[in-house]
Design an enzyme around this catalytic site. Sequence first.
Site, PDB file in Angstrom:
ATOM      1  N   SER A   1      17.828  -4.414  -2.571  1.00  0.00           N
ATOM      2  CA  SER A   1      18.773  -3.617  -3.372  1.00  0.00           C
ATOM      3  C   SER A   1      19.303  -4.341  -4.605  1.00  0.00           C
ATOM      4  O   SER A   1      20.255  -3.871  -5.231  1.00  0.00           O
ATOM      5  CB  SER A   1      19.969  -3.148  -2.515  1.00  0.00           C
ATOM      6  OG  SER A   1      19.526  -2.355  -1.431  1.00  0.00           O
TER       7      SER A   1
ATOM      8  N   GLU B   1       5.785   0.135   0.612  1.00  0.00           N
ATOM      9  CA  GLU B   1       6.975   0.489   1.380  1.00  0.00           C
ATOM     10  C   GLU B   1       7.497   1.867   1.004  1.00  0.00           C
ATOM     11  O   GLU B   1       7.768   2.703   1.862  1.00  0.00           O
ATOM     12  CB  GLU B   1       8.073  -0.555   1.161  1.00  0.00           C
ATOM     13  CG  GLU B   1       9.334  -0.275   1.959  1.00  0.00           C
ATOM     14  CD  GLU B   1      10.389  -1.341   1.758  1.00  0.00           C
ATOM     15  OE1 GLU B   1      10.986  -1.773   2.753  1.00  0.00           O
ATOM     16  OE2 GLU B   1      10.618  -1.736   0.592  1.00  0.00           O
TER      17      GLU B   1
ATOM     18  N   ARG C   1      12.225   8.085  -8.914  1.00  0.00           N
ATOM     19  CA  ARG C   1      12.862   6.943  -9.590  1.00  0.00           C
ATOM     20  C   ARG C   1      12.417   6.843 -11.043  1.00  0.00           C
ATOM     21  O   ARG C   1      13.217   6.528 -11.927  1.00  0.00           O
ATOM     22  CB  ARG C   1      12.536   5.646  -8.844  1.00  0.00           C
ATOM     23  CG  ARG C   1      13.338   5.450  -7.574  1.00  0.00           C
ATOM     24  CD  ARG C   1      13.160   4.044  -7.021  1.00  0.00           C
ATOM     25  NE  ARG C   1      14.019   3.814  -5.890  1.00  0.00           N
ATOM     26  CZ  ARG C   1      14.747   2.703  -5.726  1.00  0.00           C
ATOM     27  NH1 ARG C   1      14.710   1.756  -6.638  1.00  0.00           N
ATOM     28  NH2 ARG C   1      15.515   2.555  -4.666  1.00  0.00           N
TER      29      ARG C   1
ATOM     30  N   GLN D   1      10.505 -10.557  -1.259  1.00  0.00           N
ATOM     31  CA  GLN D   1      11.857 -10.589  -0.719  1.00  0.00           C
ATOM     32  C   GLN D   1      12.340 -12.032  -0.644  1.00  0.00           C
ATOM     33  O   GLN D   1      11.541 -12.960  -0.461  1.00  0.00           O
ATOM     34  CB  GLN D   1      11.874  -9.994   0.689  1.00  0.00           C
ATOM     35  CG  GLN D   1      11.515  -8.526   0.762  1.00  0.00           C
ATOM     36  CD  GLN D   1      12.717  -7.620   0.527  1.00  0.00           C
ATOM     37  OE1 GLN D   1      13.661  -8.010  -0.145  1.00  0.00           O
ATOM     38  NE2 GLN D   1      12.675  -6.430   1.079  1.00  0.00           N
TER      39      GLN D   1
ATOM     40  N   ARG E   1      10.844 -15.530   0.924  1.00  0.00           N
ATOM     41  CA  ARG E   1      10.536 -15.369   2.349  1.00  0.00           C
ATOM     42  C   ARG E   1       9.081 -15.701   2.638  1.00  0.00           C
ATOM     43  O   ARG E   1       8.186 -15.242   1.934  1.00  0.00           O
ATOM     44  CB  ARG E   1      10.855 -13.932   2.786  1.00  0.00           C
ATOM     45  CG  ARG E   1      10.625 -13.670   4.257  1.00  0.00           C
ATOM     46  CD  ARG E   1      11.001 -12.254   4.621  1.00  0.00           C
ATOM     47  NE  ARG E   1      12.441 -12.016   4.468  1.00  0.00           N
ATOM     48  CZ  ARG E   1      13.008 -10.820   4.630  1.00  0.00           C
ATOM     49  NH1 ARG E   1      12.270  -9.772   4.908  1.00  0.00           N
ATOM     50  NH2 ARG E   1      14.315 -10.688   4.480  1.00  0.00           N
ATOM     51  N   GLU E   2       8.854 -16.516   3.671  1.00  0.00           N
ATOM     52  CA  GLU E   2       7.499 -16.942   4.051  1.00  0.00           C
ATOM     53  C   GLU E   2       6.727 -17.401   2.819  1.00  0.00           C
ATOM     54  O   GLU E   2       5.610 -16.974   2.565  1.00  0.00           O
ATOM     55  CB  GLU E   2       6.761 -15.789   4.743  1.00  0.00           C
ATOM     56  CG  GLU E   2       7.433 -15.252   5.988  1.00  0.00           C
ATOM     57  CD  GLU E   2       7.538 -16.259   7.110  1.00  0.00           C
ATOM     58  OE1 GLU E   2       6.920 -17.332   7.019  1.00  0.00           O
ATOM     59  OE2 GLU E   2       8.254 -15.974   8.076  1.00  0.00           O
TER      60      GLU E   2
ATOM     61  N   GLY F   1       4.984 -19.772   1.808  1.00  0.00           N
ATOM     62  CA  GLY F   1       3.601 -20.245   1.842  1.00  0.00           C
ATOM     63  C   GLY F   1       3.269 -21.041   0.593  1.00  0.00           C
ATOM     64  O   GLY F   1       3.988 -21.953   0.200  1.00  0.00           O
TER      65      GLY F   1
ATOM     66  N   LYS G   1       9.872 -20.333 -12.873  1.00  0.00           N
ATOM     67  CA  LYS G   1       8.616 -21.050 -13.108  1.00  0.00           C
ATOM     68  C   LYS G   1       7.856 -20.324 -14.202  1.00  0.00           C
ATOM     69  O   LYS G   1       7.761 -19.099 -14.196  1.00  0.00           O
ATOM     70  CB  LYS G   1       7.760 -21.119 -11.836  1.00  0.00           C
ATOM     71  CG  LYS G   1       6.403 -21.798 -12.064  1.00  0.00           C
ATOM     72  CD  LYS G   1       5.537 -21.801 -10.807  1.00  0.00           C
ATOM     73  CE  LYS G   1       4.194 -22.467 -11.074  1.00  0.00           C
ATOM     74  NZ  LYS G   1       3.306 -22.456  -9.890  1.00  0.00           N
TER      75      LYS G   1
ATOM     76  N   ARG H   1       4.307 -21.353 -15.990  1.00  0.00           N
ATOM     77  CA  ARG H   1       3.262 -22.378 -16.095  1.00  0.00           C
ATOM     78  C   ARG H   1       2.921 -22.735 -17.538  1.00  0.00           C
ATOM     79  O   ARG H   1       2.603 -23.880 -17.860  1.00  0.00           O
ATOM     80  CB  ARG H   1       2.002 -21.904 -15.366  1.00  0.00           C
ATOM     81  CG  ARG H   1       1.015 -23.034 -15.065  1.00  0.00           C
ATOM     82  CD  ARG H   1      -0.279 -22.509 -14.464  1.00  0.00           C
ATOM     83  NE  ARG H   1      -0.097 -21.802 -13.208  1.00  0.00           N
ATOM     84  CZ  ARG H   1      -0.030 -22.391 -12.026  1.00  0.00           C
ATOM     85  NH1 ARG H   1      -0.075 -23.707 -11.941  1.00  0.00           N
ATOM     86  NH2 ARG H   1       0.095 -21.668 -10.931  1.00  0.00           N
TER      87      ARG H   1
END
Length: 418
Positions: free
Chosen positions: A182, A209, A218, A334, A353-354, A356, A389, A391
């Site tokens: 949100s 989603e 929207r 997220q 999140r995650e 990686g 970031k 590059r």
Amino acid sequence: MSTAEKALLGTLIKHDYLIKETRIRPEHLENKQHSNLLQIILDMNQKGQDVDLISLTTLHHLDSVGGMSYLSELESFANPAKLESIEKLILDIWKEREKRNILTVATTNNWDIAKIISSLDNLTQAKSDDYTSIHQALSKIYDAPWEEQHEDTGITTGIQELDKVTGGFQNGEVTILAARPSMGKTDVMLHLAKHAGWAGNLPIVFSLEMPEKLITKRLVASTGGINRTKMRHPMRSLTDKQKRNWANVIDELSKTEMHIFDGSGQTVAEIRAKARKVIHQYPNKKPILFIDYLTLIQSDKTFGGNAHQQVTDVSESLKFMAKDFDCPIVCLAQLNRSVESRSIKRPVMSDIRESGSVEQDADVILFLFRKGYYNPEDEDKTLEIIISKNRNGPVGSVFVHYNHFTGEIIPLSKYNES
């Protein structure tokens, strides 16, 4: 007969837009009948002819490629989403077959070890189209000091201040747009997609989603300056002025040529296949992919439920896709809840999140932050886009006006003029 070869031929017959992109050549196929059919398909495509079951039935030598029943059978093996893995399998089998042939000939003709190694090396490098010698590379820029250089500003973000920092979205680059739920991620993504389309590019949106119906509402709300709650019952809720402007808003949005895919749980291979098909339909437009969002993309591999490894694999695959399609990819992500427990709420890299290998694979990472999110009584509608970031350029922040009721994103320079 090889199932992979059947899948390749069936896919090319059923989806002939893929013919120009396939790396497979007749000599790569082990089955002679398949090899002959692929040569026919390539020849027909080269001449600008349609390739499908109907056109193939006109062949004078139809029996030599199995006849109509066999061609129909091949179509049942079609799988455009797996084309690249099918091609890799065929090439791997071909290389192993060629290695055995080389070693057989080498034994028969008593080749020395140097010649054997050289032949095997040539095979390993065969069909490689990503090679450039340093001489070729330097020759391309030899006259640069005396020639006017064309500056590629990339695909505009619709926010001039952000374009100045990032140079716009560049081909082959992956941009991660991350924020808490949100915060405005989807609205920013749709703003970017609209402006890319209005600038003459081809925005392709994968909403894993939110269904297409909500995405469209929207788009209309933000473009027409309409409170989103009114979109539930436009006939009852819109003002007369908004109704009079409705057709203009629809017309403006249609000019974006935006394409929306809203299937949930899509894999990287499925996204590639769908994007490739749309790109083929608009050969003169530069594509840009938007994906909402990272952890909803399914990996083509299984990692035993390890979310970290799955996101890492997806992140790497997105980078490969951007390079293969030579287009920008913007992927939403997220942020984890740890940001909420800090006194300073502005996001940092580790909040993804995650995450990686996201930090490593992404060329640009953008975070969204607004004070009003944490303090509803704060009337400040400024949204900070943090370039964490970059590059190929500087980092910093760009500020825009964000109306979370309508979803409008307005550069502050334009907002202050109004």
